[in-house]
Scaffold this active site. Structure first.
Site, PDB file in Angstrom:
ATOM      1  N   GLU A   1       0.869  -1.173   0.000  1.00 60.24           N
ATOM      2  CA  GLU A   1       0.000   0.000   0.000  1.00 60.24           C
ATOM      3  C   GLU A   1       0.906   1.222   0.000  1.00 60.24           C
ATOM      4  OE1 GLU A   1      -2.905  -0.497  -0.618  1.00 60.24           O
ATOM      5  OE2 GLU A   1      -3.329  -2.523   0.095  1.00 60.24           O
TER       6      GLU A   1
ATOM      7  N   CYS B   1      -1.976   9.132   2.979  1.00 57.57           N
ATOM      8  CA  CYS B   1      -1.542   8.554   1.701  1.00 57.57           C
ATOM      9  C   CYS B   1      -2.562   8.764   0.592  1.00 57.57           C
ATOM     10  CB  CYS B   1      -1.227   7.068   1.863  1.00 57.57           C
ATOM     11  SG  CYS B   1      -2.620   6.064   2.418  1.00 57.57           S
TER      12      CYS B   1
END
Length: 470
Positions: free
Chosen positions: A215, A249
């Site tokens: 990720e 993010c």
């Protein structure tokens, strides 16, 4: 301080030995571990939030509650509600040719899952994958970030109180420990962090042929379409950008908007930030940048862009304050692709504005750049929304909002290409951390023997018939 490699290997071996004794835990055992997580979160809510705030210098409790505790508890409760059903074998009929045999997919725990946690959301990005690993029947080894030392130490201490060391174990330490951790022969390794570090993690895992879920991040665009509710779009983009001071993010990294509305965006943004953070300089509801290093990096990105011709539009009534690592929200116009701020993931409260003349131009801009972790589209025309979705690639999308696709248990979360690989959350996470073992069960009475040697005329007639039928 570094943890000896031998200690890491010993912890992994302890987890492996326990898994070997109970390789497929029944639902009560899995539910017990999930309930332990739920109890820990409820009992340690305030101590965890205080530790996270201490690591940041200032992290609003409200944001920790909304963005870490709520999704963590929600993921535990969803797993408790749905997990028993996910465990059931999935039965299906084979092709007509193979009847009366039966097919079944049996979810099987992989074993020991390694989880590497980043600093920006240290609670949720530990709990989220841990929930999925535990509901799938695995044991887990978690490496916390060295950049959140207070929380990491507290989390390790509390996990040790609520779990046996052969169920879940937590590792703290520096980059050397992280490198050794990613080199361990896990049954699956999940890493959340930067693309640059992701390369090293994947390389280390490859030595053991360890499957990985990465990720990562990248430059997630927000597109304001011609039919967007403009003020709402600005407000939701700024919400997604400014929670945790942009250290997210999936935060919007830049905005594509109609050229004629650039000045309007800046005006609406100024009003919106004043409303969200009155008296910003004294606000306790706006997060600090995590470290001096990250603060200096963000100042450098902005100042280099200005030196190359960009213009800064300050939002709110605060100024830069390095002593508190306070970086107020700032828009940047007149940016170019050659600037570092348009090449590197920003991960802070700086938001470049990129004008377009047509939606085709905006879509082409996104498509010409590496696939982002998230894409945000603000538009009311359904046909145009479908067109943009069809012509762009992103790990996940929110339409007419930001961030909230990550909180949907029914949607997997993950990147694509440079923004990551694989996904988890909910049933998708259960499957990521399970081997869906395919089993073909032949019936006692069957015709398989008719297709064995010696191959004569009857065999050829049967094969030709099968080929014709497909």
């Amino acid at each position: 301080m570094s943890l000896p490699d031998a200690s890491l290997a010993e912890r992994l071996q302890q987890l492996r030995a326990a898994h070997a004794k109970d390789p497929t835990p029944e639902w009560p055992a899995r539910a017990k571990r999930l309930h332990a997580l739920e109890t820990m979160l409820n009992e340690q809510r305030h101590t965890f939030a205080a530790a996270i705030s201490a690591d940041f210098g200032q992290r609003p409790t409200e944001e920790t509650d909304l963005l870490e505790f709520f999704p963590s508890l929600s993921s535990v409760r969803h797993a408790l509600k749905k997990g028993r059903g996910w465990m059931r074998p999935q039965r299906s009929l084979p092709g007509l040719t193979f009847l009366p045999a039966r097919n079944v997919l049996i979810p099987q725990p992989l074993g020991v899952i390694g989880i590497i946690v980043p600093w920006n959301y240290p609670l949720y990005l530990a709990i989220g994958p841990l929930v999925d690993a535990l509901v799938a029947g695995n044991r887990a080894m978690v490496k916390m970030s060295e950049f959140t030392p207070s929380f990491s130490a507290l989390f390790a201490e509390q996990i040790a109180k609520y779990f046996q060391p052969n169920e879940v174990t937590v590792v703290t330490g520096d980059a050397e420990v992280a490198q050794a951790f990613s080199s361990l022969p896990f049954d699956h390794l999940l890493f959340t962090g930067s693309t640059a570090v992701g390369h090293h993690v994947m390389r280390a895992a490859a030595a053991n042929l360890t499957p990985v879920t990465l990720e990562l991040g990248g430059k997630s665009p927000a597109i304001i379409g011609p039919g967007a509710r403009f003020d709402n779009a600005v407000e939701r983009i700024l919400f997604g950008k400014l929670v945790n001071a942009g250290q997210t993010c999936i935060a919007p990294d830049y905005v594509l908007l109609p050229r004629a509305r650039m000045a309007e965006f800046i005006d609406v943004a100024k009003r919106t930030v004043t409303k969200m953070y009155p008296q910003l300089a004294q606000s306790k509801q706006y997060a600090s940048v995590i470290s001096d290093r990250q603060y200096a990096r963000l100042i450098g990105l902005r100042d280099k862009a200005v030196a190359a011709g960009a213009k800064v539009h300050l939002l709110g009534d605060a100024a830069d304050d390095a002593s508190r690592r306070l970086l107020p929200p700032q828009l940047l116009s007149d940016v170019g692709d050659s600037m570092d701020i348009m090449r590197d993931e920003i991960f802070g409260p700086l938001l470049p504005l990129v004008p377009y003349d047509t939606m085709d131009e905006a879509v082409a801009y996104v498509a010409a750049h590496p696939h982002p972790l998230a894409l945000y589209l603000f538009e009311e025309d359904g046909a145009l929304i479908d067109s943009v979705l069809a012509r762009t690639v992103a790990g996940g999308v929110s339409v007419n909002d930001t961030l909230y696709h990550i909180a949907q248990h029914g949607l997997p979360f993950g990147g694509v290409g440079p923004s990551g690989m694989g996904g988890y959350h909910g049933e998708a996470g259960f499957r990521t951390f399970s081997h869906m073992k395919p089993v073909f069960r032949q019936a006692r009475l069957n015709g398989a023997g008719m297709l064995g040697p010696p191959y004569g005329a009857f065999f050829h007639r049967m094969v030709n018939m099968l080929i014709k039928r497909g």
